[in-house]
Design an enzyme around this catalytic site. Structure first.
Site, PDB file in Angstrom:
ATOM      1  CG  HIS A 161      -1.958   0.929   1.397  1.00  0.00           C
ATOM      2  ND1 HIS A 161      -1.784   2.278   1.206  1.00  0.00           N
ATOM      3  CD2 HIS A 161      -3.261   0.767   1.737  1.00  0.00           C
ATOM      4  CE1 HIS A 161      -2.927   2.906   1.417  1.00  0.00           C
ATOM      5  NE2 HIS A 161      -3.835   2.004   1.740  1.00  0.00           N
ATOM      6  CD  GLU A 265      -3.439   1.239  -1.858  1.00  0.00           C
ATOM      7  OE1 GLU A 265      -3.856   0.133  -1.481  1.00  0.00           O
ATOM      8  OE2 GLU A 265      -4.036   2.303  -1.613  1.00  0.00           O
TER       9      GLU A 265
HETATM   10  C1  BG6 Z   1      -6.959   2.333   0.547  1.00  0.00           C
HETATM   11  C2  BG6 Z   1      -8.406   1.972   0.506  1.00  0.00           C
HETATM   12  O1  BG6 Z   1      -6.204   1.299   0.007  1.00  0.00           O
HETATM   13  O2  BG6 Z   1      -6.560   2.527   1.898  1.00  0.00           O
HETATM   14  C3  BG6 Z   1      -9.203   3.096   1.138  1.00  0.00           C
HETATM   15  O3  BG6 Z   1      -8.827   1.746  -0.846  1.00  0.00           O
HETATM   16  C4  BG6 Z   1      -8.707   3.324   2.563  1.00  0.00           C
HETATM   17  O4  BG6 Z   1     -10.590   2.770   1.134  1.00  0.00           O
HETATM   18  C5  BG6 Z   1      -7.218   3.577   2.538  1.00  0.00           C
HETATM   19  O5  BG6 Z   1      -9.388   4.428   3.116  1.00  0.00           O
HETATM   20  C6  BG6 Z   1      -6.584   3.788   3.915  1.00  0.00           C
HETATM   21  O6  BG6 Z   1      -6.899   2.720   4.746  1.00  0.00           O
HETATM   22  P1  BG6 Z   1      -6.460   2.714   6.272  1.00  0.00           P
HETATM   23  O7  BG6 Z   1      -7.090   1.487   6.887  1.00  0.00           O
HETATM   24  O8  BG6 Z   1      -4.964   2.664   6.283  1.00  0.00           O
HETATM   25  O9  BG6 Z   1      -6.984   4.010   6.856  1.00  0.00           O
END
Ligand code: BG6
Length: 293
Positions: A161, A265
């Site tokens: 991510h 990502e």
């Molecule tokens: C992204 C998702 O990959 O990550 C989003 O598609 C999400 O929907 C974002 O808000 C952040 O996620 P987190 O759990 O790290 O706040």
């Protein structure tokens, strides 16, 4: 583990979390052992490639906001389990350092493991073992290997991510996903056809591009650079920017920080989830490279 090679050291970072600093000849990376989370990558003479929120928590068992969280074994909320941690447990559990070596070209390579046993000790009994290999030089190479230790086939989702630092997301162009359909999380998970133009960000953007196997380039005219995200073993690319209201709503994200980042990502998610046969291993690789331009 044996003595660390020149340029590698273990230390305590923010919040007392243990981290491995990899100072290679052509670049530097920092990996927090919680989550095998790459928190920093910077080729020599360049600005940092990865974005990290000034408001990130660095707390045991809590996600870090920025860098490269590893989402595994589910992406987003777990189906039918509203209390399960978002994006899985791999990013909130401690991983171990398996090996650190220095290449003849001055690059540094580090391997991290999250075994099925360690996941169970962390409260998540599981049959899949993970390892992340990080190699840092002028580029950053990330290999996420998932191994099925079970006697039955097992399915998983995964994402590297990656949060990228940009001068101003409103000026950036994201190329490589033209014509690729995506699930729009900002529109009730509607499946939309890919546009023919490169992506520009002018509102909250949360898109899961399916069947997306190619490299993506983030063009950043303000910093006169391009970040190229190349990949192997990944069929999903997620593009995310929370924009103004969502950034304000997240306690670990500065109110005005949304303009300085974009997530691209490298993933296998939703329809691209992977099913592993007993004893099989799946590898997903992302390579991050900065080019002038
Ligand atoms: C992204 C998702 O990959 O990550 C989003 O598609 C999400 O929907 C974002 O808000 C952040 O996620 P987190 O759990 O790290 O706040």
């Amino acid at each position: 583990m044996e003595r660390l090679p020149d340029g590698a050291r273990l230390e305590r970072g923010p919040g007392g979390l243990e981290r491995l600093v990899l100072s290679a000849s052509d670049g530097e990376a920092i990996v927090t052992l919680q989550g095998a989370h790459v928190a920093h990558f910077q080729p020599k003479g360049e600005k940092p490639v990865l974005w990290m929120s000034s408001q990130s928590r660095f707390e045991s068992g809590k996600p870090i906001r920025g860098g490269v969280p590893i989402c595994f074994p589910w992406f987003g909320p777990k189906a039918g389990a509203p209390d399960a941690p978002l994006h899985g447990f791999a990013r909130i559990l401690p991983w171990s350092v398996a090996a650190v070596t220095r290449g003849s070209d001055g690059s540094l390579r580090a391997a991290f493991d999250l075994t099925a046993d360690a996941a169970a000790r962390g409260g998540f009994p599981h049959e899949l073992a993970l390892s992340l290999t990080v190699r840092v030089g002028r580029n950053l190479w990330l290999d996420l290997a998932v191994h099925n230790t079970d006697a039955a086939p097992r399915a998983f989702e995964a994402a590297l991510h990656s949060y990228f630092a940009v001068s101003d997301v409103r000026q950036a162009r994201i190329r490589g996903l033209e014509g690729t359909p995506y699930v729009d999380k900002t529109a009730g998970m509607a499946l939309k056809p890919g546009a023919s133009e490169p992506i520009t960000i002018a509102a909250e953007t949360d898109r899961v591009y399916l069947g997306a196997t190619g490299a993506v380039t983030i063009e950043d005219p303000g910093w006169r650079r391009r970040i190229v995200v190349a990949k192997v073993g990944s069929s999903t690319t997620v593009v995310w920017n929370p924009w103004i209201a969502k950034a304000k709503a997240m306690p670990d994200f500065g109110d005005d920080e949304w303009s300085g980042m974009v997530c691209v990502e490298t993933a296998n998610a939703m329809d691209d989830a992977v099913t592993l046969a007993p004893g099989a291993t799946h590898v997903m690789t992302a390579t991050l490279e900065v080019q002038a331009g």
